[in-house]
Scaffold this active site. Structure first.
Site, PDB file in Angstrom:
ATOM      1  N   GLU B  51       0.806  -1.226   0.000  1.00 42.39           N
ATOM      2  CA  GLU B  51       0.000   0.000   0.000  1.00 42.39           C
ATOM      3  C   GLU B  51       0.835   1.271   0.000  1.00 42.39           C
ATOM      4  O   GLU B  51       0.412   2.305  -0.497  1.00 42.39           O
ATOM      5  CB  GLU B  51      -0.971   0.006   1.189  1.00 42.39           C
ATOM      6  CG  GLU B  51      -2.098  -1.016   1.067  1.00 42.39           C
ATOM      7  CD  GLU B  51      -1.735  -2.383   1.635  1.00 42.39           C
ATOM      8  OE1 GLU B  51      -0.534  -2.629   1.910  1.00 42.39           O
ATOM      9  OE2 GLU B  51      -2.646  -3.221   1.793  1.00 42.39           O
ATOM     10  N   PHE B 113     -11.267  -7.886  13.575  1.00 40.15           N
ATOM     11  CA  PHE B 113     -10.187  -8.304  12.679  1.00 40.15           C
ATOM     12  C   PHE B 113      -9.884  -7.194  11.667  1.00 40.15           C
ATOM     13  O   PHE B 113     -10.792  -6.667  11.037  1.00 40.15           O
ATOM     14  CB  PHE B 113     -10.571  -9.591  11.946  1.00 40.15           C
ATOM     15  CG  PHE B 113      -9.536 -10.031  10.957  1.00 40.15           C
ATOM     16  CD1 PHE B 113      -8.268 -10.392  11.381  1.00 40.15           C
ATOM     17  CD2 PHE B 113      -9.812 -10.051   9.597  1.00 40.15           C
ATOM     18  CE1 PHE B 113      -7.291 -10.768  10.466  1.00 40.15           C
ATOM     19  CE2 PHE B 113      -8.845 -10.429   8.675  1.00 40.15           C
ATOM     20  CZ  PHE B 113      -7.583 -10.795   9.115  1.00 40.15           C
ATOM     21  N   GLN B 114      -8.634  -6.860  11.531  1.00 40.58           N
ATOM     22  CA  GLN B 114      -8.155  -5.795  10.634  1.00 40.58           C
ATOM     23  C   GLN B 114      -8.818  -4.456  10.928  1.00 40.58           C
ATOM     24  O   GLN B 114      -9.046  -3.652  10.036  1.00 40.58           O
ATOM     25  CB  GLN B 114      -8.320  -6.190   9.158  1.00 40.58           C
ATOM     26  CG  GLN B 114      -7.371  -7.327   8.769  1.00 40.58           C
ATOM     27  CD  GLN B 114      -7.223  -7.524   7.280  1.00 40.58           C
ATOM     28  OE1 GLN B 114      -8.142  -7.291   6.514  1.00 40.58           O
ATOM     29  NE2 GLN B 114      -6.047  -7.974   6.861  1.00 40.58           N
ATOM     30  N   LYS B 163     -17.536  -1.305   5.961  1.00 43.52           N
ATOM     31  CA  LYS B 163     -17.961  -2.256   4.945  1.00 43.52           C
ATOM     32  C   LYS B 163     -19.480  -2.258   4.783  1.00 43.52           C
ATOM     33  O   LYS B 163     -19.995  -2.366   3.668  1.00 43.52           O
ATOM     34  CB  LYS B 163     -17.458  -3.652   5.320  1.00 43.52           C
ATOM     35  CG  LYS B 163     -17.509  -4.635   4.165  1.00 43.52           C
ATOM     36  CD  LYS B 163     -16.827  -5.949   4.522  1.00 43.52           C
ATOM     37  CE  LYS B 163     -16.838  -6.889   3.317  1.00 43.52           C
ATOM     38  NZ  LYS B 163     -16.284  -8.207   3.663  1.00 43.52           N
ATOM     39  N   MET B 480      24.259   9.218   2.390  1.00 39.38           N
ATOM     40  CA  MET B 480      24.070  10.466   3.140  1.00 39.38           C
ATOM     41  C   MET B 480      24.309  10.222   4.630  1.00 39.38           C
ATOM     42  O   MET B 480      24.841  11.090   5.326  1.00 39.38           O
ATOM     43  CB  MET B 480      22.673  11.034   2.881  1.00 39.38           C
ATOM     44  CG  MET B 480      22.509  12.480   3.316  1.00 39.38           C
ATOM     45  SD  MET B 480      23.679  13.609   2.524  1.00 39.38           S
ATOM     46  CE  MET B 480      22.726  14.183   1.117  1.00 39.38           C
TER      47      MET B 480
END
Lengths: 171, 582
Positions: B51, B113-114, B163, B480
């Protein structure tokens, strides 16, 4: 190396905001995220349709930081208007406190006498205690609570400051 | 009116808003939206591999096309993985709308969940965010979200959709134009401020334009106006990292980038100027160096669309809160109206030419090893044969070398993570840019360390036949970090060596790409040419001098006039005050 702190001044900010979920978290979170101080914060809706809330924030910081705080608050999408009452005064500010004091005998009489001087009201009493309701500036309440501490202060609940610009114009 | 599901309403909204590409990754909490997308082939969905990649692709797409980038991810880990890219877009003012799935409303707060508190987590890394609790509100929220993301100072907006809201139905009608209750970006300048600015500019003896990403965000017209006002006044122009391309590097008035790794002439001109016109930049710490020594002789005009950028770090004499393009157009009109002519800046330019003569971007030549600066210079030279070139970068030395040695003549061609400094930005940004500009040559200039932060997106480029080129300046170090360790910690290289690097050529082949290794100066030109001429995606593993450092450099806490021009000036130790700065 030591970390230097700057001298700060106290400002009362009055905000109108859309009364939506998360608005308080958005504002409180802005202060923590950017390291600003909140001395007190009050919020309640102020329109008949409950669409707008007024938030009053007492903050402190150097003038440059106060200016940034206002600009950052104005940047939040649900914020309608930010007024620095301290800079746009004169203004009225009030805070309400409930002060519970316990004691018997002379302490009890002294507590009532002091309450009278501060124009605090008794809103609850038992044989051994009072709850006083007092309104005023933060300083006045600090003083009252300080005196009661010597007499038998049990606990205090304070609302934080609300304020409005004097005169007929809105904030 | 027939009712539609929340998922269908969302997709209809995206179509009505002109969205062509969505970068996303499916998961449990967005399955209804994915099903709606299945039935709406008008929207192209690009399946990413992580993502974070989706968010940087959306940024690359947005920055290179001027259109908002759109991301679609699931709840919980989908949303948390997107947070870095969202924060990156906030810091660099990139218009982006991120749609996240959420657990159904009745499960919110139950550690389902999630489940993650997406609006809570993203509250301070978005311009605004929403949790939509009913399908009837979805259309107005989506339209409002795009409005907020793309107007004023652009930024990311998150829409969290449970959802059950995706499945429940409501009537949908395309919202009419609306007036937001409180959001009113100020885009038009105060005429009195414009008049003051024009007079200050006309009276200045040593003026300089200090420009930034705001010019690019304002649109290509603003870049044209910047060129016009520079021509009218004859003043020199420098730019931040984010603003490169708004003013042509080929112009004689161009001083190069300013700031920590800016040119000697740009930083000295800032220090000695009597008027700085800051156009869409924000006096970032990489630009100002030590604040109490920043531009001590200059009056400062600051044009910015965001009031909170004014006086945030540097106090200015004249703030102009407006869209940069509008403010420049007003200034140009008034300048002409009042019959101002360019002042004689001969003396100022003579001093600037003196600073230029230091040739601060010079680097040692080598026959044995490829100097990384030379690799960029050769890339620039070779890419001029392409009709349109877009360069993205990761973050580190290679990014600064690209900024210094690649010349940009047009806006929206330089995509880099400036504010947040996100390693892993460049490659997905290149994929997004290639999608928005299918005919352009898109090259991600990368380091061996940062390319590994989102290297999984090679699969995405393969899947969508995107001919992006990854040009790795491989010095086997987090260069760097190593450079700062040399500057500050007597070269104690704590964990800055890139051990166990993959064989990038074999990795390319594993994904069906072309892999090219360039090992010495003799192979450089041909290797770059082969990369450009290869029709598909390419990784170039360009082995460069391992210990090269990026100069010039203003060390943390130093003034513009205390630049280090070469390694001989590095002492290897710093005071605690300087060490404590970023």
């Amino acid at each position: 190396m030591h970390i230097q702190e700057e001298i700060s001044e106290r400002h009362v900010l009055s905000l109108t905001v859309s009364n939506e979920a998360g608005i308080l978290a958005r504002i409180a979170g802005l202060f923590t995220a950017r390291g600003y101080n909140i001395d007190s914060l009050t919020v309640a809706d102020i329109t008949p349709d409950h669409a707008i809330s007024r938030i009053t924030i007492v903050t402190s910081g150097p003038p440059k930081v106060i200016d940034q705080i206002i600009a950052q608050l104005e940047r939040l999408v649900p914020v309608h208007k930010v007024t620095d009452l301290t800079d746009n005064g004169p203004f009225v500010e009030r805070e309400l406190a409930l002060v519970k004091v316990a004691g018997v005998g002379e302490d009890r009489i002294e507590a009532l006498r002091l309450a009278d001087v501060f124009r605090a009201k008794v809103v609850d009493t038992t044989i051994e205690s009072f709850i006083f309701e007092i309104t005023g500036t933060t300083d006045k309440i600090d003083n009252f609570v300080g005196l009661m501490r010597q007499i038998g202060l049990v606990e205090v609940g304070r609302t934080g400051v609300v304020g409005l610009i004097r005169g007929k114009e809105p904030n | 009116m027939a009712e539609k599901s929340g998922a269908d309403i969302l997709v209809e909204c995206l179509i009505d808003l002109g969205v062509e590409v969505v970068f996303g990754y499916p998961g449990g909490a967005v399955l209804p939206i994915y099903d709606a997308l299945f039935n709406h082939p008008k929207i192209r969905h690009v399946l990413v591999r992580h993502e974070q990649g989706a968010t940087h692709m959306a940024e690359g797409y947005a920055r290179s096309t001027g259109k908002p980038g759109v991301v679609l991810v699931t709840s919980g880990p989908g949303a948390t993985n997107a947070v870095t890219g969202i924060t990156d877009a906030l810091m660099d003012s990139i218009p982006m709308v991120v749609i996240t799935g959420q657990v159904p409303t009745q499960l919110i707060g139950t550690d389902a969940f999630q489940e993650a508190d997406t609006v809570g987590i993203t509250r301070h890394c978005t311009k605004h965010n929403y949790l939509v609790k009913s399908p009837g509100k979805l259309a107005s929220v989506v339209h409002e979200a795009f409005h907020i993301a793309t107007t004023g100072r652009p930024g990311p907006v998150v829409i969290d959709i449970p959802k059950n809201v995706q499945i429940a139905t409501a009537p949908y009608r395309k919202p009419e134009s609306f007036e937001h209750a409180s959001y009113r970006p100020q885009t038009e300048a105060d005429p009195a401020a414009i008049a003051s600015a024009v007079e200050m500019l006309a009276a200045a003896e040593r003026p300089i334009f200090y420009t930034g990403g705001g010019v690019i965000n304002s649109g290509p017209e603003a870049s044209t106006l910047l060129r016009e006002i520079a021509a009218l006044t004859g003043a020199p122009v420098t730019s931040t990292l984010m603003g490169l391309g708004a003013f042509p590097a080929s112009s004689g008035q161009w001083l190069g980038m300013l700031g920590m790794h800016g040119t000697y002439e740009a930083n000295w001109a800032m220090n000695k100027a009597d008027l700085i016109v800051c156009v869409g930049a924000r006096f970032d710490d990489r630009v100002t160096g030590r604040l109490d020594a920043f531009a001590p002789h200059a009056k400062k005009i600051h044009i910015d669309i965001d009031r909170s950028s004014i006086n945030k770090t540097v106090e200015v004499d004249l703030p102009i809160i407006a869209d940069v393009g509008n403010a420049l157009a007003d200034m140009i009109a008034l300048w002409k109206d009042r019959g101002h002519k360019a002042a004689d800046l001969g003396e100022w330019w003579a001093r600037i030419d003196g600073w230029r003569a230091r040739n601060s971007l010079a680097y040692p030549e080598s026959r044995e090893e490829i100097m990384p600066q030379e690799a960029i210079a050769q890339l620039y030279k070779a890419s001029r044969s392409a009709s349109d070139v877009i360069i993205t970068t990761e973050v580190g030395q290679h990014q600064m070398w690209a900024a210094q040695h690649f010349g940009f003549d047009a806006p929206n061609k330089w995509l880099t993570s400036g504010g947040l400094g996100t390693m892993g930005y460049g490659f997905p940004a290149a994929i997004g840019a290639q999608l928005g500009n299918p005919d352009s040559l898109v090259v991600c200039v990368a380091g061996d360390a940062s390319i590994q932060m989102n290297i999984q997106e090679m699969g995405t480029a393969s899947q969508y036949r995107l001919p992006v080129k990854i040009f790795i300046l491989n010095n086997e170090y987090m260069g760097m970090v190593r450079q700062w360790q040399e500057l500050t910690y007597e070269s104690r290289y704590s964990n800055s060596y890139s051990d166990s690097l993959p064989d990038f050529v074999k990795l390319a082949e594993a994904y069906g790409w072309t892999g090219i290794r360039i090992e010495g100066p003799q192979e450089l030109e041909a290797g770059i040419r082969q990369m450009i001429d290869t029709p598909g995606p390419v990784i170039v593993d360009c082995r460069v001098a391992k210990l090269s450092n990026c100069f010039p450099m203003i060390p943390s806490g130093a003034a513009h006039t205390d630049m280090l021009l070469d390694p001989s000036q590095v002492e290897g130790v710093m005071s605690d005050e300087a060490k404590a700065l970023v």
